[in-house]
Design an enzyme around this catalytic site. Structure first.
Site, PDB file in Angstrom:
ATOM      1  N   ASN A 194       0.777  -1.172  -0.060  1.00 37.39           N
ATOM      2  CA  ASN A 194      -0.126  -0.473   0.027  1.00 37.39           C
ATOM      3  C   ASN A 194       0.923   1.137  -0.049  1.00 37.39           C
ATOM      4  OD1 ASN A 194      -1.910   1.954   0.396  1.00 37.39           O
ATOM      5  ND2 ASN A 194      -2.638   0.890   2.388  1.00 37.39           N
ATOM      6  N   ARG A 243      -2.461  -1.937  -3.188  1.00 39.28           N
ATOM      7  CA  ARG A 243      -3.743  -1.207  -3.236  1.00 39.28           C
ATOM      8  C   ARG A 243      -3.841  -0.436  -4.162  1.00 39.28           C
ATOM      9  NH1 ARG A 243      -6.439   0.773   2.601  1.00 39.28           N
ATOM     10  NH2 ARG A 243      -8.478   1.639   1.431  1.00 39.28           N
ATOM     11  N   HIS A 277     -13.115   2.654   0.312  1.00 40.83           N
ATOM     12  CA  HIS A 277     -12.898   1.386   1.411  1.00 40.83           C
ATOM     13  C   HIS A 277     -12.995   0.914   0.530  1.00 40.83           C
ATOM     14  CE1 HIS A 277     -13.338   5.272   4.145  1.00 40.83           C
ATOM     15  NE2 HIS A 277     -12.271   5.213   4.226  1.00 40.83           N
ATOM     16  N   ASN A 336      -9.854   6.972   9.976  1.00 38.85           N
ATOM     17  CA  ASN A 336      -9.753   9.196  10.433  1.00 38.85           C
ATOM     18  C   ASN A 336     -10.002   9.507   8.893  1.00 38.85           C
ATOM     19  OD1 ASN A 336      -8.326  10.658  10.954  1.00 38.85           O
ATOM     20  ND2 ASN A 336      -6.624  10.167  10.754  1.00 38.85           N
ATOM     21  N   ARG A 377     -11.794  16.184   6.802  1.00 37.35           N
ATOM     22  CA  ARG A 377     -13.142  16.287   6.059  1.00 37.35           C
ATOM     23  C   ARG A 377     -13.806  16.023   6.467  1.00 37.35           C
ATOM     24  NH1 ARG A 377     -11.332  10.777   2.998  1.00 37.35           N
ATOM     25  NH2 ARG A 377      -8.761   9.723   4.292  1.00 37.35           N
ATOM     26  N   ARG A 388     -10.117  10.211  19.452  1.00 38.66           N
ATOM     27  CA  ARG A 388      -9.956  10.032  21.203  1.00 38.66           C
ATOM     28  C   ARG A 388     -10.044  10.687  22.381  1.00 38.66           C
ATOM     29  NH1 ARG A 388      -5.346   5.452  19.906  1.00 38.66           N
ATOM     30  NH2 ARG A 388      -5.061   7.308  17.770  1.00 38.66           N
ATOM     31  N   GLU A 434     -14.788   0.088  15.576  1.00 42.59           N
ATOM     32  CA  GLU A 434     -13.537  -1.086  16.024  1.00 42.59           C
ATOM     33  C   GLU A 434     -13.016  -0.868  17.606  1.00 42.59           C
ATOM     34  OE1 GLU A 434     -10.245  -2.641  14.048  1.00 42.59           O
ATOM     35  OE2 GLU A 434     -11.129  -2.107  12.493  1.00 42.59           O
ATOM     36  N   GLU A 489      -8.202  -5.609   4.968  1.00 44.69           N
ATOM     37  CA  GLU A 489      -7.910  -5.020   3.639  1.00 44.69           C
ATOM     38  C   GLU A 489      -7.036  -5.940   2.722  1.00 44.69           C
ATOM     39  OE1 GLU A 489      -8.242  -0.641   5.087  1.00 44.69           O
ATOM     40  OE2 GLU A 489      -9.214  -0.116   3.515  1.00 44.69           O
TER      41      GLU A 489
HETATM   42  P1  AMP Z   1      -7.675   4.382  11.094  1.00 42.88           P
HETATM   43  O1  AMP Z   1      -8.322   5.497   9.938  1.00 42.88           O
HETATM   44  O2  AMP Z   1      -8.993   2.778  10.498  1.00 42.88           O
HETATM   45  O3  AMP Z   1      -6.417   4.194  11.306  1.00 42.88           O
HETATM   46  O4  AMP Z   1      -8.609   4.821  12.379  1.00 42.88           O
HETATM   47  C1  AMP Z   1      -7.780   6.008  12.731  1.00 42.88           C
HETATM   48  C2  AMP Z   1      -8.332   7.134  14.304  1.00 42.88           C
HETATM   49  O5  AMP Z   1      -9.928   5.634  15.143  1.00 42.88           O
HETATM   50  C3  AMP Z   1      -8.098   7.741  14.916  1.00 42.88           C
HETATM   51  O6  AMP Z   1      -7.636   9.197  14.379  1.00 42.88           O
HETATM   52  C4  AMP Z   1      -8.439   7.724  16.148  1.00 42.88           C
HETATM   53  O7  AMP Z   1      -9.364   8.740  16.136  1.00 42.88           O
HETATM   54  C5  AMP Z   1      -9.723   6.584  15.923  1.00 42.88           C
HETATM   55  N1  AMP Z   1      -9.105   5.981  17.136  1.00 42.88           N
HETATM   56  C6  AMP Z   1      -9.029   4.645  17.666  1.00 42.88           C
HETATM   57  N2  AMP Z   1      -9.469   4.251  18.763  1.00 42.88           N
HETATM   58  C7  AMP Z   1     -10.188   4.360  19.106  1.00 42.88           C
HETATM   59  C8  AMP Z   1     -10.938   4.461  20.366  1.00 42.88           C
HETATM   60  N3  AMP Z   1     -10.528   3.352  21.733  1.00 42.88           N
HETATM   61  N4  AMP Z   1     -11.712   5.912  21.362  1.00 42.88           N
HETATM   62  C9  AMP Z   1     -11.850   6.288  19.900  1.00 42.88           C
HETATM   63  N5  AMP Z   1     -11.063   6.647  18.989  1.00 42.88           N
HETATM   64  C10 AMP Z   1     -10.447   5.296  18.477  1.00 42.88           C
END
Ligand code: AMP
Length: 396
Positions: free
Chosen positions: A7, A90, A179, A210, A240, A284, A333, A383
């Site tokens: 990727n 990807r 996605h 994100n 975004r 978070r 998740e 993915e």
């Molecule tokens: P991803 O793009 O799938 O890697 O997701 C990243 C985003 O997941 C981060 O910007 C966090 O805002 C969110 N994230 C990760 N862990 C948590 C959590 N325990 N609670 C809320 N948001 C989370």
């Protein structure tokens, strides 16, 4: 059989080596800061994290380093590079040309170059990655798996915009969605977990990371999704804006004397959760700030959840019902709070969340009550596995 999944970003390469007999990753890693100070490779292999710091001026050097790390006698997981039988990439934008994965040929690369206009941040570094691996492993087949492909069977009422038709004909302006691998993986997995045929199910998949998007998956086919011509519309995302009134763009341009390109950057990089809260793009941080009483953080989360619920309603209407709602990606998740807020007030659809079961992070689980008509599920996305499976399918 081992499949390498790449990727490639403009200054990074994420990779996984998968053993397809077991369908599991035997090494995962990241090359970062390509062409910058402090470039390095980090690899998880043999249950340990290894870091190699060295100048990496271009993608081809990064790829060479990946192959060295995978075959290294101490940190490696394979004896020689001959064990890699295929490479899956990807590839972000396949336009209307690619409704599935494709063996990468010179014609496919030409098409990817042509489609770069639609994904200027993603397609060009992915082409670089393909060229780099072709140089280093000239005899190994490469397969492209497109983020857009899973949404390629949407009906026109879901993908057309109400602007003059000639712009669709001339420039391919329509909804494509992104996605795709994630929506495909979690919807397939949801059907397996429920012990049902995906062809008999109506599933709403919520990829909340994100970047974030929802998809309506009816009988295994994505019939609508919240991202569009680009990954900008739909939900509130880290930075975004998601859906806005397009007239705001002209109004803002005039008022702030900013041109299109600067506005593009405002909407992609300074908006969303970051722009609304003024605190962070990380959910978070926003949950913590909201708990501490920060009103803008609370408002940001409220808007985020409200918009997800809006799309759930739309997709339930589009499919004449819903059997399962699936949460995935970083927020989906991990955030018990987001899942709980998004499921509130959906009892009219037959959604009944079990708050005890909802106390979960990063594991496959059904989090609705046994009586709930709609099954609510958490499924960590994968993915890379979709790319590796597609690669294997294409190279036979
Ligand atoms: P991803 O793009 O799938 O890697 O997701 C990243 C985003 O997941 C981060 O910007 C966090 O805002 C969110 N994230 C990760 N862990 C948590 C959590 N325990 N609670 C809320 N948001 C989370």
């Amino acid at each position: 059989m081992k499949v390498l999944v790449l990727n490639c970003g403009s200054s990074s390469i994420k990779y996984q080596l998968l053993d397809m007999e077991k369908e599991s990753a035997i090494a995962k890693g990241l090359v970062e800061r390509i062409g910058m100070e402090g470039s390095k490779l980090s690899q998880m292999s043999n249950w340990e994290k290894h870091v190699i710091e060295q100048p990496i001026n271009e993608h081809v050097i990064g790829i060479q380093l990946i192959l060295e790390a995978l075959t290294d006698k101490d940190i490696g997981v394979i004896a020689t590079i001959d064990e890699i039988k295929a490479v899956g990439h990807r590839t972000t934008h396949g336009g209307e040309k690619f409704s599935g994965s494709s063996l990468i040929t010179e014609e496919v690369i030409d098409a990817l170059v042509e489609l770069s206009e639609l994904a200027p941040l993603h397609n060009p570094p992915q082409i670089k990655g393909i060229r780099a691996i072709q140089k280093v492993l000239p005899d190994v087949p490469n397969v492209g798996t497109f983020d857009t492909a899973f949404h390629n069977n949407m009906p026109p009422e879901a993908y057309m915009y109400a602007i003059p038709y000639e712009y669709y004909e001339r420039y391919g302006i329509r909804r494509y969605g992104f996605h795709g691998m994630s929506h495909q993986y979690v919807s397939t997995r949801a059907a397996e977990m429920l012990g049902k045929d995906i062809k008999d199910l109506k599933i709403i998949t919520c990829h909340l990371g994100n970047g974030a998007s929802l998809a309506a998956v009816k009988n295994g086919v994505s019939i609508d999704t919240s991202m569009g011509f680009t990954p900008l519309p739909g939900l509130v995302m880290g930075t975004r804006c998601g859906d806005i009134d397009p007239a705001i763009i002209f109004y803002l341009g005039k008022k702030e004397h900013i041109d299109c390109m600067d506005l593009d950057s405002v909407l992609n990089k300074k908006s969303g959760a970051l722009g609304l809260s003024g605190i962070s793009s990380d959910f978070r941080d926003l949950e913590i700030a909201s708990e501490e009483g920060n009103e803008r953080a609370k408002m940001t989360l409220d808007i985020f959840h409200y918009r997800i619920k809006g799309y759930i309603g739309k997709y339930a209407a589009a499919m004449n019902g819903v059997d399962a709602i699936v949460f995935t990606a970083g927020i989906g998740e991990n955030s018990q709070f987001t899942r709980s807020e998004c499921m509130k007030g959906l009892d009219f659809l037959g959604v009944e969340l079990d708050e005890e079961k909802n106390k979960t992070r990063g594991e496959e689980k059904i989090i609705s009550t046994d009586a709930s008509k709609v099954k609510v599920m958490v499924i960590p996305t994968n993915e890379e596995l979709v790319i590796a499976r597609e690669t294997l399918r294409i190279v036979g």
